[in-house]
Design an enzyme around this catalytic site. Structure first.
Site, short mmCIF file in Angstrom:
data_model
loop_
_atom_site.label_atom_id
_atom_site.label_comp_id
_atom_site.label_asym_id
_atom_site.label_seq_id
_atom_site.Cartn_x
_atom_site.Cartn_y
_atom_site.Cartn_z
N ASP A 161 0.84 -1.20 0.00
CA ASP A 161 0.00 0.00 0.00
C ASP A 161 0.88 1.25 0.00
OD1 ASP A 161 -2.28 -1.75 0.25
OD2 ASP A 161 -1.57 -2.10 2.28
N HIS A 189 -4.89 -3.54 6.25
CA HIS A 189 -4.73 -3.76 4.81
C HIS A 189 -6.10 -4.12 4.24
CE1 HIS A 189 -3.23 -4.95 0.95
NE2 HIS A 189 -3.77 -6.15 1.10
P1 NAI Z 1 -2.47 -18.33 -4.34
O1 NAI Z 1 -3.84 -18.89 -4.13
O2 NAI Z 1 -1.90 -18.25 -5.72
O3 NAI Z 1 -1.43 -19.16 -3.48
C1 NAI Z 1 -1.64 -19.51 -2.16
C2 NAI Z 1 -0.80 -20.75 -1.87
O4 NAI Z 1 -0.87 -21.00 -0.47
C3 NAI Z 1 -1.32 -22.01 -2.57
O5 NAI Z 1 -0.22 -22.68 -3.16
C4 NAI Z 1 -1.92 -22.83 -1.43
O6 NAI Z 1 -1.82 -24.22 -1.64
C5 NAI Z 1 -1.05 -22.37 -0.27
N1 NAI Z 1 -1.66 -22.56 1.05
C6 NAI Z 1 -2.94 -22.36 1.44
N2 NAI Z 1 -3.12 -22.68 2.72
C7 NAI Z 1 -1.90 -23.06 3.18
C8 NAI Z 1 -1.43 -23.49 4.43
N3 NAI Z 1 -2.26 -23.63 5.48
N4 NAI Z 1 -0.12 -23.80 4.56
C9 NAI Z 1 0.71 -23.70 3.50
N5 NAI Z 1 0.33 -23.29 2.27
C10 NAI Z 1 -0.97 -22.98 2.13
O7 NAI Z 1 -2.48 -16.89 -3.64
P2 NAI Z 1 -1.44 -15.69 -3.79
O8 NAI Z 1 -1.81 -14.85 -4.95
O9 NAI Z 1 -0.06 -16.25 -3.72
O10 NAI Z 1 -1.79 -14.85 -2.47
C11 NAI Z 1 -1.53 -15.36 -1.19
C12 NAI Z 1 -2.19 -14.50 -0.13
O11 NAI Z 1 -1.64 -13.20 -0.14
C13 NAI Z 1 -3.70 -14.30 -0.30
O12 NAI Z 1 -4.31 -14.41 0.97
C14 NAI Z 1 -3.81 -12.87 -0.80
O13 NAI Z 1 -5.05 -12.29 -0.46
C15 NAI Z 1 -2.68 -12.24 -0.03
N6 NAI Z 1 -2.21 -10.94 -0.54
C16 NAI Z 1 -1.85 -10.01 0.38
C17 NAI Z 1 -1.38 -8.77 0.00
C18 NAI Z 1 -0.99 -7.75 1.03
O14 NAI Z 1 -0.67 -6.62 0.62
N7 NAI Z 1 -0.97 -8.04 2.31
C19 NAI Z 1 -1.28 -8.42 -1.42
C20 NAI Z 1 -1.64 -9.49 -2.33
C21 NAI Z 1 -2.09 -10.70 -1.88
#
Ligand code: NAI
Length: 328
Positions: A161, A189
């Site tokens: 952000d 966030h």
């Molecule tokens: P994604 O869905 O592509 O990948 C998530 C991965 O985490 C998957 O490989 C899944 O199998 C794994 N996963 C789920 N539960 C798990 C667990 N208990 N233990 C280990 N691995 C687990 O999602 P992406 O795009 O990589 O985003 C990840 C997170 O980051 C989402 O929650 C998204 O909302 C968040 N995010 C946060 C931002 C921020 O500024 N704080 C910015 C962008 C995304």
């Protein structure tokens, strides 16, 4: 060359995982003289395991001189064993028909388990960043379930952000991002976050001298808050590379220091009326020795105070919804 550090990453087979691992292994996160051991925690299902295997094959194929070892784990206690840094990226995404409360609870269970595991096996100086959403509340749950670790070990990512706010202000004022300083984003966030242009500067002058109040209220603040949705609408997928880059910035600066304020979601010490212990986005000074301080004594105008109060209320509501997941 320094002694290697242990870095645990959850969700390594996901989109952000794919964008961040290569930067950790290349030295972008901890510096060109800092070798790393990677420990990668995925969900124990065949699809995630296969995807992670492919990512690890690619990491090996980069022949990174700083990557000393990597291992795939399915048990958080093993994944976090002796970890100096933990990047909690994996989280449960919102599925079809899922209510917000269901999403909060599904993630609360994950972050309770991971908090307990960190408490049990991580280094006592571990630095944790929670990226998985809702990141402030997830970080709070992990912190509360790790009573033997200092609360300051835990943080949530608001750096994306801040980076978005800096880029937007630089574009508007036709300056370079390096001309923008002291840009902070307060709070949660979420779209209600509070970007703070009034304490920022452009080329050393107050930033709000360069733009109109109307632009701040009608364009800047809402656009920064909704940038994530705009990227999903444009790209058909969520912002992964910029999120990974912000996590690199956050950990780099926390570990090695920065010459400007950095926005971090950290446990409040009661400053600015934010309840103690709430994980809240604050401007921080990263001191360069692995510690940080919340910037004190800033003036907040009435409007900004109201936005901060709204963020506190939103977070109180989220924290109340997952109360069952934290010890009394
Ligand atoms: P994604 O869905 O592509 O990948 C998530 C991965 O985490 C998957 O490989 C899944 O199998 C794994 N996963 C789920 N539960 C798990 C667990 N208990 N233990 C280990 N691995 C687990 O999602 P992406 O795009 O990589 O985003 C990840 C997170 O980051 C989402 O929650 C998204 O909302 C968040 N995010 C946060 C931002 C921020 O500024 N704080 C910015 C962008 C995304």
């Amino acid at each position: 060359m320094k002694e290697p550090v242990r870095v645990a990453v959850t969700g390594p087979a996901g989109n952000i995982g794919y964008a961040i691992l290569f930067r950790i292994a290349s030295g972008a996160m901890f510096g060109p003289d800092q070798p790393v051991h990677l420990s990668l925690l995925e969900r124990p299902n065949p699809r995630s395991s296969a995807a992670l295997k492919g990512v690890m094959m690619e990491l090996a194929d980069c022949a990174f001189p700083l990557l000393k070892s990597m291992r795939a784990e399915q048990d958080p206690r093993e994944a976090f064993r002796d970890a100096d840094y933990a990047l909690l990226i994996g989280a449960r995404p919102r599925g079809p028909g899922m209510e917000r409360a269901d999403l909060l609870e599904a993630n609360a269970a994950i972050f309770r388990e991971q908090g307990r595991a960190l408490n049990e096996t991580a280094s006592r100086n571990v630095k944790v960043i929670v990226v998985g959403n809702p990141c402030n509340t997830n970080a709070w749950i992990a912190m509360k379930n790790a009573p033997d670790l200092a609360p300051e070990c835990f943080s949530a990512m608001l750096r994306l952000d801040q980076n978005r706010a800096m880029a937007m202000l630089a574009e508007k004022t036709r300056t370079d991002v390096t001309d923008i300083r002291h840009m902070a984003v307060w709070g949660n966030h979420s779209p209600s976050m509070a970007p703070d242009i009034w304490n920022a500067t452009v080329k050393g002058e107050p930033a709000d001298n360069f733009v109109t109040d109307q632009w701040i209220r009608e364009e800047f603040i809402p656009t920064v808050g909704k940038r994530g949705s705009a990227i999903i609408a444009a790209r058909g997928a969520s912002s992964a590379a910029s999120a990974a880059s912000a996590a690199v910035d956050h950990m780099h600066d926390w570990a090695l220091g920065a010459d400007d304020w950095v926005t971090m979601g950290v446990p409040s010490d009661g400053s600015y009326g934010v309840p103690e212990g709430m994980i809240f986005g604050f401007p921080c000074i990263a001191k360069g020795d692995g510690t940080y301080e919340i910037v004190k004594g800033l003036t907040l105008n009435e409007e900004q105070q109201a936005r901060i109060a709204k963020n506190i209320a939103d977070l109180e509501e989220e924290m109340a919804a997952v109360k069952a997941f934290v010890p009394d």
